[in-house]
Design a protein around this motif. Structure first.
Motif, PDB file in Angstrom:
ATOM      1  N   GLY A 119     -10.838  19.212   5.634  1.00  0.00           N
ATOM      2  CA  GLY A 119     -11.338  20.542   5.923  1.00  0.00           C
ATOM      3  C   GLY A 119     -12.669  20.843   5.273  1.00  0.00           C
ATOM      4  O   GLY A 119     -13.094  20.177   4.314  1.00  0.00           O
ATOM      5  N   LEU A 120     -13.330  21.865   5.802  1.00  0.00           N
ATOM      6  CA  LEU A 120     -14.660  22.219   5.334  1.00  0.00           C
ATOM      7  C   LEU A 120     -14.641  22.719   3.895  1.00  0.00           C
ATOM      8  O   LEU A 120     -15.571  22.445   3.121  1.00  0.00           O
ATOM      9  N   ASP A 121     -13.601  23.439   3.517  1.00  0.00           N
ATOM     10  CA  ASP A 121     -13.532  23.940   2.139  1.00  0.00           C
ATOM     11  C   ASP A 121     -13.444  22.800   1.138  1.00  0.00           C
ATOM     12  O   ASP A 121     -13.981  22.895   0.026  1.00  0.00           O
ATOM     13  N   PHE A 122     -12.765  21.717   1.502  1.00  0.00           N
ATOM     14  CA  PHE A 122     -12.643  20.570   0.600  1.00  0.00           C
ATOM     15  C   PHE A 122     -14.012  19.919   0.392  1.00  0.00           C
ATOM     16  O   PHE A 122     -14.350  19.508  -0.734  1.00  0.00           O
ATOM     17  N   ILE A 123     -14.798  19.840   1.448  1.00  0.00           N
ATOM     18  CA  ILE A 123     -16.154  19.311   1.315  1.00  0.00           C
ATOM     19  C   ILE A 123     -16.997  20.235   0.440  1.00  0.00           C
ATOM     20  O   ILE A 123     -17.726  19.800  -0.443  1.00  0.00           O
ATOM     21  N   ALA A 124     -16.855  21.548   0.701  1.00  0.00           N
ATOM     22  CA  ALA A 124     -17.676  22.527  -0.015  1.00  0.00           C
ATOM     23  C   ALA A 124     -17.408  22.527  -1.519  1.00  0.00           C
ATOM     24  O   ALA A 124     -18.276  22.940  -2.302  1.00  0.00           O
ATOM     25  N   ARG A 125     -16.227  22.079  -1.947  1.00  0.00           N
ATOM     26  CA  ARG A 125     -15.913  22.053  -3.379  1.00  0.00           C
ATOM     27  C   ARG A 125     -16.921  21.221  -4.172  1.00  0.00           C
ATOM     28  O   ARG A 125     -17.170  21.497  -5.349  1.00  0.00           O
ATOM     29  N   GLY A 126     -17.494  20.206  -3.526  1.00  0.00           N
ATOM     30  CA  GLY A 126     -18.437  19.344  -4.226  1.00  0.00           C
ATOM     31  C   GLY A 126     -19.881  19.524  -3.786  1.00  0.00           C
ATOM     32  O   GLY A 126     -20.753  18.763  -4.213  1.00  0.00           O
ATOM     33  N   PRO A 165      -9.566   6.652  -3.677  1.00  0.00           N
ATOM     34  CA  PRO A 165      -9.376   8.096  -3.614  1.00  0.00           C
ATOM     35  C   PRO A 165     -10.371   8.783  -2.675  1.00  0.00           C
ATOM     36  O   PRO A 165     -11.470   8.281  -2.418  1.00  0.00           O
ATOM     37  N   ASP A 166      -9.973   9.945  -2.176  1.00  0.00           N
ATOM     38  CA  ASP A 166     -10.854  10.829  -1.413  1.00  0.00           C
ATOM     39  C   ASP A 166     -11.077  12.102  -2.232  1.00  0.00           C
ATOM     40  O   ASP A 166     -10.328  13.074  -2.120  1.00  0.00           O
ATOM     41  N   PRO A 167     -12.111  12.131  -3.085  1.00  0.00           N
ATOM     42  CA  PRO A 167     -12.373  13.316  -3.902  1.00  0.00           C
ATOM     43  C   PRO A 167     -13.122  14.376  -3.100  1.00  0.00           C
ATOM     44  O   PRO A 167     -13.430  14.180  -1.911  1.00  0.00           O
ATOM     45  N   ALA A 168     -13.429  15.493  -3.728  1.00  0.00           N
ATOM     46  CA  ALA A 168     -14.242  16.529  -3.101  1.00  0.00           C
ATOM     47  C   ALA A 168     -15.476  15.898  -2.458  1.00  0.00           C
ATOM     48  O   ALA A 168     -16.052  14.958  -2.996  1.00  0.00           O
ATOM     49  N   LEU A 169     -15.869  16.423  -1.297  1.00  0.00           N
ATOM     50  CA  LEU A 169     -16.916  15.925  -0.409  1.00  0.00           C
ATOM     51  C   LEU A 169     -16.369  14.959   0.632  1.00  0.00           C
ATOM     52  O   LEU A 169     -17.072  14.640   1.609  1.00  0.00           O
ATOM     53  N   SER A 170     -15.127  14.504   0.496  1.00  0.00           N
ATOM     54  CA  SER A 170     -14.557  13.592   1.481  1.00  0.00           C
ATOM     55  C   SER A 170     -14.196  14.347   2.758  1.00  0.00           C
ATOM     56  O   SER A 170     -13.855  15.532   2.743  1.00  0.00           O
ATOM     57  N   ALA A 213     -19.590  17.538 -10.400  1.00  0.00           N
ATOM     58  CA  ALA A 213     -18.550  18.479 -10.828  1.00  0.00           C
ATOM     59  C   ALA A 213     -17.204  18.097 -10.217  1.00  0.00           C
ATOM     60  O   ALA A 213     -16.546  17.170 -10.685  1.00  0.00           O
ATOM     61  N   LYS A 214     -16.768  18.775  -9.151  1.00  0.00           N
ATOM     62  CA  LYS A 214     -15.432  18.526  -8.587  1.00  0.00           C
ATOM     63  C   LYS A 214     -15.222  17.077  -8.140  1.00  0.00           C
ATOM     64  O   LYS A 214     -14.121  16.532  -8.333  1.00  0.00           O
ATOM     65  N   PRO A 215     -16.199  16.403  -7.530  1.00  0.00           N
ATOM     66  CA  PRO A 215     -15.945  14.990  -7.199  1.00  0.00           C
ATOM     67  C   PRO A 215     -15.571  14.175  -8.439  1.00  0.00           C
ATOM     68  O   PRO A 215     -14.664  13.328  -8.375  1.00  0.00           O
ATOM     69  N   TYR A 216     -16.237  14.433  -9.543  1.00  0.00           N
ATOM     70  CA  TYR A 216     -15.949  13.712 -10.786  1.00  0.00           C
ATOM     71  C   TYR A 216     -14.572  14.075 -11.341  1.00  0.00           C
ATOM     72  O   TYR A 216     -13.764  13.182 -11.658  1.00  0.00           O
ATOM     73  N   THR A 217     -14.277  15.347 -11.443  1.00  0.00           N
ATOM     74  CA  THR A 217     -12.983  15.742 -12.001  1.00  0.00           C
ATOM     75  C   THR A 217     -11.834  15.358 -11.080  1.00  0.00           C
ATOM     76  O   THR A 217     -10.735  15.049 -11.553  1.00  0.00           O
ATOM     77  N   ASP A 218     -12.068  15.350  -9.754  1.00  0.00           N
ATOM     78  CA  ASP A 218     -11.039  14.865  -8.828  1.00  0.00           C
ATOM     79  C   ASP A 218     -10.738  13.399  -9.082  1.00  0.00           C
ATOM     80  O   ASP A 218      -9.575  12.955  -9.059  1.00  0.00           O
ATOM     81  N   LEU A 219     -11.796  12.609  -9.291  1.00  0.00           N
ATOM     82  CA  LEU A 219     -11.603  11.178  -9.545  1.00  0.00           C
ATOM     83  C   LEU A 219     -10.801  10.948 -10.817  1.00  0.00           C
ATOM     84  O   LEU A 219      -9.903  10.091 -10.861  1.00  0.00           O
ATOM     85  N   LEU A 220     -11.100  11.698 -11.859  1.00  0.00           N
ATOM     86  CA  LEU A 220     -10.343  11.525 -13.102  1.00  0.00           C
ATOM     87  C   LEU A 220      -8.891  11.962 -12.921  1.00  0.00           C
ATOM     88  O   LEU A 220      -7.969  11.325 -13.444  1.00  0.00           O
ATOM     89  N   ILE A 268       0.846  -1.186   0.000  1.00  0.00           N
ATOM     90  CA  ILE A 268       0.000   0.000   0.000  1.00  0.00           C
ATOM     91  C   ILE A 268       0.883   1.238   0.000  1.00  0.00           C
ATOM     92  O   ILE A 268       1.928   1.271   0.668  1.00  0.00           O
ATOM     93  N   THR A 269       0.498   2.214  -0.783  1.00  0.00           N
ATOM     94  CA  THR A 269       1.245   3.467  -0.861  1.00  0.00           C
ATOM     95  C   THR A 269       0.254   4.600  -1.074  1.00  0.00           C
ATOM     96  O   THR A 269      -0.948   4.377  -1.285  1.00  0.00           O
ATOM     97  N   GLU A 270       0.734   5.821  -1.001  1.00  0.00           N
ATOM     98  CA  GLU A 270      -0.116   6.983  -1.235  1.00  0.00           C
ATOM     99  C   GLU A 270       0.156   7.572  -2.611  1.00  0.00           C
ATOM    100  O   GLU A 270       1.292   7.567  -3.096  1.00  0.00           O
ATOM    101  N   VAL A 271      -0.902   8.079  -3.221  1.00  0.00           N
ATOM    102  CA  VAL A 271      -0.822   8.792  -4.489  1.00  0.00           C
ATOM    103  C   VAL A 271      -1.508  10.130  -4.297  1.00  0.00           C
ATOM    104  O   VAL A 271      -2.533  10.218  -3.620  1.00  0.00           O
ATOM    105  N   GLU A 272      -0.947  11.184  -4.852  1.00  0.00           N
ATOM    106  CA  GLU A 272      -1.629  12.465  -4.800  1.00  0.00           C
ATOM    107  C   GLU A 272      -1.380  13.242  -6.078  1.00  0.00           C
ATOM    108  O   GLU A 272      -0.453  12.957  -6.848  1.00  0.00           O
ATOM    109  N   THR A 273      -2.241  14.222  -6.313  1.00  0.00           N
ATOM    110  CA  THR A 273      -2.137  15.053  -7.499  1.00  0.00           C
ATOM    111  C   THR A 273      -2.760  16.401  -7.186  1.00  0.00           C
ATOM    112  O   THR A 273      -3.248  16.633  -6.071  1.00  0.00           O
ATOM    113  N   ARG A 274      -2.759  17.276  -8.175  1.00  0.00           N
ATOM    114  CA  ARG A 274      -3.427  18.573  -8.052  1.00  0.00           C
ATOM    115  C   ARG A 274      -4.618  18.587  -8.997  1.00  0.00           C
ATOM    116  O   ARG A 274      -4.490  18.286 -10.186  1.00  0.00           O
ATOM    117  N   ALA A 275      -5.791  18.923  -8.457  1.00  0.00           N
ATOM    118  CA  ALA A 275      -6.982  19.032  -9.290  1.00  0.00           C
ATOM    119  C   ALA A 275      -6.893  20.270 -10.165  1.00  0.00           C
ATOM    120  O   ALA A 275      -5.974  21.088 -10.025  1.00  0.00           O
TER     121      ALA A 275
END
Length: 714
Positions: free
Chosen positions: A524-531, A515-520, A537-544, A450-457
């Motif tokens: 923080g609250l702002d990350f939830i608010a993105r979706g 993955p933990d996309p927007a709404l996860s 919208a953002k949950p979908y594009t975060d997943l891609l 198991i490892t971590e992966v991250e990116t920028r939306a």
């Protein structure tokens, strides 16, 4: 049992369902031992039975089994005297001595600390739902039980149940909303909180007195047993108010702090109430319009209460979840950690460390989702910022405080380790060591890494995920990728789940992206608010975006990818199916399909309508893109799912056939239906069949294998 008993349990579904599972933990009053509730597969391999096990709280020794019954035990807790109380539907031989046949409903049982057999200490006609709260300095507790609304006392309640049963009456008259919850119908019985005083309880030989004997006529109610402590109703005529959001007893057992539900048209809110256990008098402590007060805890000295305050969310954005503390009577309320952007998942008072109540060392012990983990935090009551106590890759639950040392005992898990008990030694406010405790459910060997992966939306926000890689995955042998989308949506891939096991896919050669996309939660609250109000919208594009990052790794074959998810993850699977053709197969479990249909048929319709605007409901409904679906879909649903009703998948299946079936009715889509399962597929053999069907579907469309119909599907 040793880990060698299951050298590769994830390669065999039969071996996987047979793994023992630790479900809960309780710490004894002297903090010397823990009691674990452990589920094991029955001999016929069609269900799980639960038993209580004892283990030393310092990590020494071996676990000892305490109970053994065909009906199993659950909900264990310690009384102040060290006795163990639990809920079980095991036969009560004492109840069979009378002339009246008692029901087989679960009752409260007591296992004496001094030794001896367990005995039933309630005999309620409808049984006991659970242990609500236990006093730490008095031999008393509060239980939850459902009672019929027409009954004036326990005797009348038992008689009314018998009359309905004799005449085979199952009808329910509803006079308020809701009518269902998750997987069961509500009513006609209503939830109550009942106090039990165990101080007079002692072993005795049953005597057939006029008071305890069965009635002489079948038309007369049977008296409640005189040799058992009589439950006292703290919530008479409750309606659904005693569907609580938590409760806690003061150490002396005199006061119950409960988050009671106040009905409001189709919804309701939770208020914080103080209940005098002797008189039943209720005093409202905190009550605000459009605000929930939940998860109360009482300090070790009984002078303070802590709770979570959360305003209602609206389509404009999610509301925060705030930690508050106040005097026992509600006086001097104050918010803690106002700048801490995390949501508490549990809270208990810390042990006092060298000071009186209210000094700078007095604090709360809190768990919260955080960056793909579920650490333990210490939240001081003096206004200082929270301190993170655990920094490993685990999530912690069932946290108990050793009042003598300040050490903690808890269950912890990750995606490569099922829940297991540990002791968390503390040095001052920090953690000095973590010691694994003995358990009959030894951690199994797991495949892969198991490892971590991250990116920028696209908006620059960091998005991260766990990536599980199968053994042998390498640039020379890249693995196919399975995108697995979590439910919720207010959730995080941060803890083990027996229902969703990515290791089963890893053992079959798939890399699994969690993955933990927007709404996860946990970012923080702002990350939830993105979706918020924009699930597509953002949950979908975060997943891609995070899938792009995973596919860019040399160990991944980007040409062999599939996607799957359940609940909100099923919603996202449906959305993905209608908006991209990049995946070779999509599995959609218990999914939302048509939001206008869903929001009126789910068991909590007002909430879902309140978090979407009218336009948001339209814009984010997956069904509007049904004509654009080209990827083969496996649709799965249980008929007893009342959170996401079966109508969602029935309509999805109908519209897939309408727009994509061949002239002869054939289609490359499939629909796996479970008539007697709910939001989760819980039957062991059904779980096996679920995974067999999913893996056969993925193998067909990801690897090009011939479709292999699971044998038990007929």
């Amino acid at each position: 049992m040793t880990s060698e008993s299951h050298p590769m349990p994830f390669s065999s579904l039969d071996d996987y369902i047979a793994l023992p599972r630790v479900e809960s933990l309780a710490l004894s009053p002297d903090a010397r031992r823990v009691v674990l509730t452990v589920a094991t597969l029955t001999h016929d391999r069609t269900s799980y039975e639960r038993a209580l096990w004892s283990a030393a709280a310092d990590g020494s020794g071996v676990p000892t089994r305490l109970t053994r019954s065909a009906k199993g035990e659950s909900g264990a807790a310690f009384t102040a005297t060290g006795d163990i109380v639990f809920v079980s539907a095991r036969p009560d031989t004492a109840a069979d001595q009378g002339a009246v046949k008692v029901s087989e409903a679960a009752q409260l049982w007591l296992l004496p600390a001094a030794g001896g057999d367990a005995r039933a200490i309630t005999r309620l006609a409808g049984g006991v739902s659970g242990i609500a709260a236990v006093a730490t300095a008095a031999n008393s507790l509060v239980i939850a039980a459902d009672l019929l609304p027409s009954a004036t006392d326990l005797e009348a309640e038992g008689f009314a149940r018998k009359e309905r049963a004799d005449k085979k009456i199952a009808a329910i008259l509803h006079e308020s909303y809701p009518v269902r919850y998750w997987d069961h119908n509500l009513g006609p019985a209503e939830p109550h909180l009942l106090a039990l005083d165990l101080s007079s309880l002692h072993d005795m030989i049953a005597v057939d007195t006029a008071e305890s004997a069965a009635p002489s006529t079948p038309d007369a109610p049977a008296p409640y047993p005189a040799d058992l402590p009589r439950p006292r109703d703290l919530t008479p005529t409750p309606g659904r108010t005693a569907d609580t959001a938590g409760q806690a007893l003061t150490p002396d057992g005199s006061t119950l702090i409960a988050a009671l539900r106040v009905a409001e048209q189709r919804s309701g809110r939770y208020i914080l109430v103080s209940i005098d256990v002797t008189t039943g008098t209720q005093t409202i402590l905190f009550d605000e319009p459009k605000v929930h007060f939940e998860s109360p805890a009482v300090s070790l000295d009984g002078r303070l209460i802590a709770f979570v305050r959360s305003a209602f969310s609206t389509p404009e954005g999610p509301a925060d979840q705030e930690i508050w503390v106040a005097d026992l009577d509600g006086g001097h309320p104050r918010r803690l950690a106002a700048d801490w952007d995390r949501w508490p998942s549990s809270l208990v008072f810390d042990a006092q460390q060298g000071g009186a109540p209210g000094d700078v060392n007095h604090a709360l012990i809190v768990t919260a989702d955080h960056d793909g983990r579920g650490p333990i935090f210490r939240v001081p009551l003096d206004g200082r910022p929270p301190e993170q106590l655990t920094t490993d890759d685990f999530s912690y639950t069932n946290v108990c405080v050793d009042a003598g040392t300040g050490d903690l005992v808890a269950l912890r898990s990750s995606w490569i380790a099922p829940a297991h008990p540990v002791r968390i030694g503390r040095s001052g406010a920090g953690v000095a060591s973590i010691t694994a405790l003995a358990t009959p459910a030894v951690l199994p060997d797991v495949p892969g890494t198991i490892t971590e992966v991250e990116t920028r939306a696209e908006d620059g926000t960091r998005v991260r995920a766990w990536l599980l890689l199968p053994d042998g995955a390498a640039p020379q042998h890249p693995a196919p990728l399975l995108l697995w989308i979590h439910g919720g949506p207010l959730n995080s891939w941060n803890a083990w789940s027996w229902r969703w096991s990515p290791l089963l896919a890893v053992a079959r050669g798939y890399a699994v992206l969690l993955p933990d996309p927007a709404l996860s939660t946990g970012y923080g609250l702002d990350f939830i608010a993105r979706g918020w109000n924009a699930w597509g919208a953002k949950p979908y594009t975060d997943l891609l975006a995070i899938t792009d990052a995973a596919e860019a790794r040399s160990e991944i074959d980007e040409t062999l990818t599939a996607a799957m998810g359940g609940s909100f993850g099923g919603y996202m699977a449906n959305w993905v199916a209608g908006h991209t053709d990049r995946f070779r197969a999509i599995v959609s479990h218990a999914s939302l399909w048509s939001l206008d249909q869903f929001n009126g048929t789910t068991d909590n319709s007002e909430y879902w309508q309140s978090i979407f605007s009218a336009q948001g409901m339209i814009d984010n409904s997956p069904h509007r893109a049904v004509r654009d679906i080209v990827t083969p879909m496996l649709v799965i649903h249980g008929d007893h799912d009342y959170r996401v009703p079966i109508g969602e998948s029935l309509r999805l299946w109908s519209e897939l056939a309408e727009h994509h079936a061949n002239a002869d009715g054939s289609t490359h889509h499939k629909f796996l239906f479970f008539p007697d399962e709910n939001h989760w597929i819980l039957g062991p053999q059904h779980a096996v069949l679920w995974y067999e069907t999913v893996f056969a579907f993925l193998d067909q469309h990801v690897h090009g294998a011939d479709w292999k119909r699971p044998r038990l599907l007929g």
